[in-house]
Design a protein around this motif. Structure first.
Motif, short mmCIF file in Angstrom:
data_model
loop_
_atom_site.label_atom_id
_atom_site.label_comp_id
_atom_site.label_asym_id
_atom_site.label_seq_id
_atom_site.Cartn_x
_atom_site.Cartn_y
_atom_site.Cartn_z
N SER A 158 12.29 15.46 -34.53
CA SER A 158 11.90 15.11 -32.85
C SER A 158 12.16 17.06 -32.11
CB SER A 158 12.96 14.60 -31.92
OG SER A 158 13.08 13.84 -32.59
N ALA A 159 13.69 17.61 -32.60
CA ALA A 159 13.65 19.21 -31.84
C ALA A 159 12.64 19.33 -32.42
CB ALA A 159 14.78 19.42 -32.55
N ARG A 160 12.57 19.66 -33.77
CA ARG A 160 11.32 20.52 -34.47
C ARG A 160 10.19 21.19 -33.82
NH1 ARG A 160 10.99 25.24 -38.32
NH2 ARG A 160 12.39 24.41 -39.15
N ASP A 161 9.84 19.34 -33.58
CA ASP A 161 8.70 19.17 -33.29
C ASP A 161 8.39 20.12 -31.40
OD1 ASP A 161 5.89 17.04 -32.44
OD2 ASP A 161 7.05 17.52 -30.22
N ILE A 162 9.49 19.95 -30.99
CA ILE A 162 10.11 20.22 -28.88
C ILE A 162 10.07 21.88 -29.17
CG2 ILE A 162 12.08 20.38 -27.98
CD1 ILE A 162 12.58 17.31 -27.87
N LEU A 218 22.81 22.88 -41.53
CA LEU A 218 21.83 22.69 -42.52
C LEU A 218 20.40 22.37 -41.58
CD1 LEU A 218 22.55 22.51 -46.24
CD2 LEU A 218 22.38 23.94 -45.75
N ALA A 219 21.13 21.96 -40.15
CA ALA A 219 19.91 21.77 -39.47
C ALA A 219 18.41 22.20 -39.66
CB ALA A 219 20.34 21.63 -37.73
N GLN A 220 17.57 21.64 -39.12
CA GLN A 220 16.69 22.70 -39.81
C GLN A 220 16.26 23.66 -38.56
OE1 GLN A 220 12.40 20.88 -40.20
NE2 GLN A 220 12.92 19.10 -39.95
N LEU A 221 16.50 23.37 -37.42
CA LEU A 221 16.70 25.03 -36.32
C LEU A 221 17.03 25.67 -36.64
CD1 LEU A 221 15.01 22.60 -33.36
CD2 LEU A 221 14.02 23.92 -35.07
N ARG A 222 17.76 25.40 -37.45
CA ARG A 222 18.77 27.07 -38.14
C ARG A 222 17.92 27.47 -38.91
NH1 ARG A 222 23.95 27.33 -39.93
NH2 ARG A 222 25.17 29.66 -39.63
N TYR A 223 17.11 27.06 -39.01
CA TYR A 223 15.80 27.87 -40.31
C TYR A 223 14.22 27.92 -39.50
CZ TYR A 223 18.82 27.58 -43.35
OH TYR A 223 20.32 26.96 -44.22
N SER A 224 13.94 28.67 -37.91
CA SER A 224 13.45 28.84 -37.24
C SER A 224 12.92 30.40 -35.82
CB SER A 224 13.17 27.63 -36.21
OG SER A 224 12.06 27.73 -34.95
N SER A 225 11.46 30.58 -36.80
CA SER A 225 11.53 32.29 -35.49
C SER A 225 10.93 31.86 -33.91
CB SER A 225 10.28 32.53 -36.38
OG SER A 225 9.08 31.62 -36.12
N LEU A 226 11.37 30.66 -33.57
CA LEU A 226 11.57 30.16 -32.43
C LEU A 226 12.35 30.07 -31.97
CD1 LEU A 226 7.86 28.04 -32.85
CD2 LEU A 226 8.24 30.18 -32.27
N VAL A 227 13.61 30.00 -32.40
CA VAL A 227 14.84 29.59 -32.01
C VAL A 227 16.04 30.93 -31.74
CG1 VAL A 227 17.26 28.50 -31.80
CG2 VAL A 227 15.25 27.44 -32.35
N ASP A 228 16.13 31.22 -30.01
CA ASP A 228 16.86 32.21 -30.22
C ASP A 228 18.34 31.98 -30.75
OD1 ASP A 228 15.20 34.09 -28.18
OD2 ASP A 228 14.93 32.34 -27.77
N ARG A 229 18.76 31.02 -30.27
CA ARG A 229 20.10 31.23 -30.54
C ARG A 229 20.93 29.74 -31.14
NH1 ARG A 229 24.90 33.12 -28.67
NH2 ARG A 229 27.02 31.45 -28.68
#
Length: 399
Positions: free
Chosen positions: A2-6, A24-35
């Motif tokens: 859900s978080a990745r989709d958002i 190891l959350a998915q959004l640890r690995y995202s260029s769209l997340v600032d922090r």
């Protein structure tokens, strides 16, 4: 998921920071997340999670707080404390609990004369053992992603499940379970966003291939007018503020929908945007307290899938390495089931780092398919809301 989709819906146009208890959350690995910040578990340590969150909100002055999953239960419980700090679209806690609790939701649907499968509410192991109509789904009052839902096909299996729940101590305190008869038809989801009881937008999709536990990890948008009416009725009656979705079975012949449960949270933003309605913009504006007009109807026939969640589901049902390899190849080349469908969690063109969790999970499953059980159990321990977690949140000191 859900978080990745958002983040796919919001990350290109907004600064997005993420809190998660897992390193190891998915959004640890995202260029769209600032922090990315690790935080306490929202249900194991609700007060510590809340303190951590408030400290971040006070320090960084965020415009909007978006609960992607069951954290909404805690945020609704504390919404009066959080409202002065940020924009937040969640309902009052009493309202949310009516939908989060499967038993309360069933009573609500009965009160409003909205259709559900035949369902019995029980409170003891003996009542389980006395049930004699099979198959039947046994549902724990609070659970997530099919965790806590068991299909029982015989008296012997029911006796075993009752004994297992007794050993877990489920009946040591007052509890309600649901015994729900299965329904035929297409498994579907209906997601609505609401502003003070008024529906702003709605998208429905049928789950083209249900995953293990009934996961809605793929779908195709549909137009079910009766479901819109049902969601509007629920939202208006509850004066709902925020988002909720129901899972339902739809009979094409009679054009009838039977709702099996509700989830009072957002669930997704990217797929509705792909269906031609600006869900993400509307939900942000609702969170900020701006008036939002009714959105147009969603386009039908839009398809989505989530490749590595499909692989996990196939592995959990016993797929071999060669079967998983063929599934991955079909998804990679968009053939067969995946033709004309978009992946909503692995999108390298939008977020090149989304390849990392997809590659890691795929490689692990191809090497050791049974790792799927560990992956799911570990993830659900972070995002699910078990009965003891719900009770801990309800028992928070007065705010």
């Amino acid at each position: 998921m859900s978080a990745r989709d958002i983040v796919f819906a919001l990350g290109r146009d907004h600064d997005v920071d993420v809190l998660d208890p897992s390193g190891l959350a998915q959004l640890r690995y995202s260029s769209l997340v600032d922090r990315f910040d690790r935080c306490p578990s929202f249900w194991r340590e609700p007060q510590a999670y809340l303190d951590f969150l408030i400290e971040r909100l006070q320090r960084h002055q965020y415009d909007v707080l978006l609960p992607s999953h069951e954290q909404v239960y805690l945020l609704s419980r504390c919404r009066d404390q959080l409202a002065p700090l940020t924009g937040l679209a969640v309902p009052e806690f009493e309202t949310l609990n009516q939908m989060q609790s499967k038993a309360s939701f069933q009573r609500l649907m009965d009160e409003l004369s909205l259709p559900t499968p035949p369902t019995q509410l029980i409170s003891s192991a003996q009542e389980m053992r006395d049930h004699d109509a099979f198959p039947v789904f046994v549902k724990v009052d609070y659970s997530t992603a099919g965790n806590g839902v068991t299909k029982v096909t015989s008296r012997e299996q029911m006796d075993g499940l009752a004994s297992e729940l007794e050993q877990q101590g489920l009946f040591d305190s007052p509890v309600e379970l649901l015994l729900q008869q299965p329904m035929t038809g297409k498994q579907c989801m209906g997601l609505g966003i609401f502003q003070e009881g008024r529906m702003v937008g709605c998208v429905k999709y049928h789950v083209r291939r249900p995953g293990k536990g009934g996961w809605g990890m793929n779908g195709e948008s549909v137009h079910h007018p009766s479901v819109i009416e049902h969601l509007e009725c629920l939202g208006s009656h509850l004066n709902f503020h925020g988002a909720f979705f129901t899972e339902y079975f739809y009979d094409e012949a009679s054009q009838s929908a039977y709702h099996i449960e509700a989830n009072p949270r957002l669930g997704m933003l990217y797929f509705p945007d792909q269906c031609g309605i600006p869900f993400s913009d509307a939900f942000l504006r609702i969170s900020l307290g701006e008036h939002v007009d009714r959105l147009p109807d969603a386009k039908t026939g839009v398809r989505f899938h989530q490749t590595f969640l499909s692989l996990i589901s196939e592995a959990r049902t016993g797929a071999s390495r060669s079967q998983l390899w063929r599934e991955w190849q079909d998804a990679r080349h968009q053939r067969g089931f995946y033709e004309g469908s978009e992946d909503t969690i692995t999108r390298p063109a939008d977020d090149f780092l989304s390849r990392i969790p997809a590659t890691a999970v795929t490689a692990l499953l191809l090497a050791y398919p049974k790792a799927s059980h560990w992956l799911v159990d570990r993830t659900l321990s972070n995002v699910s809301l078990p009965p003891e977690g719900a009770q801990a949140i309800r028992n928070l000191r007065p705010l």
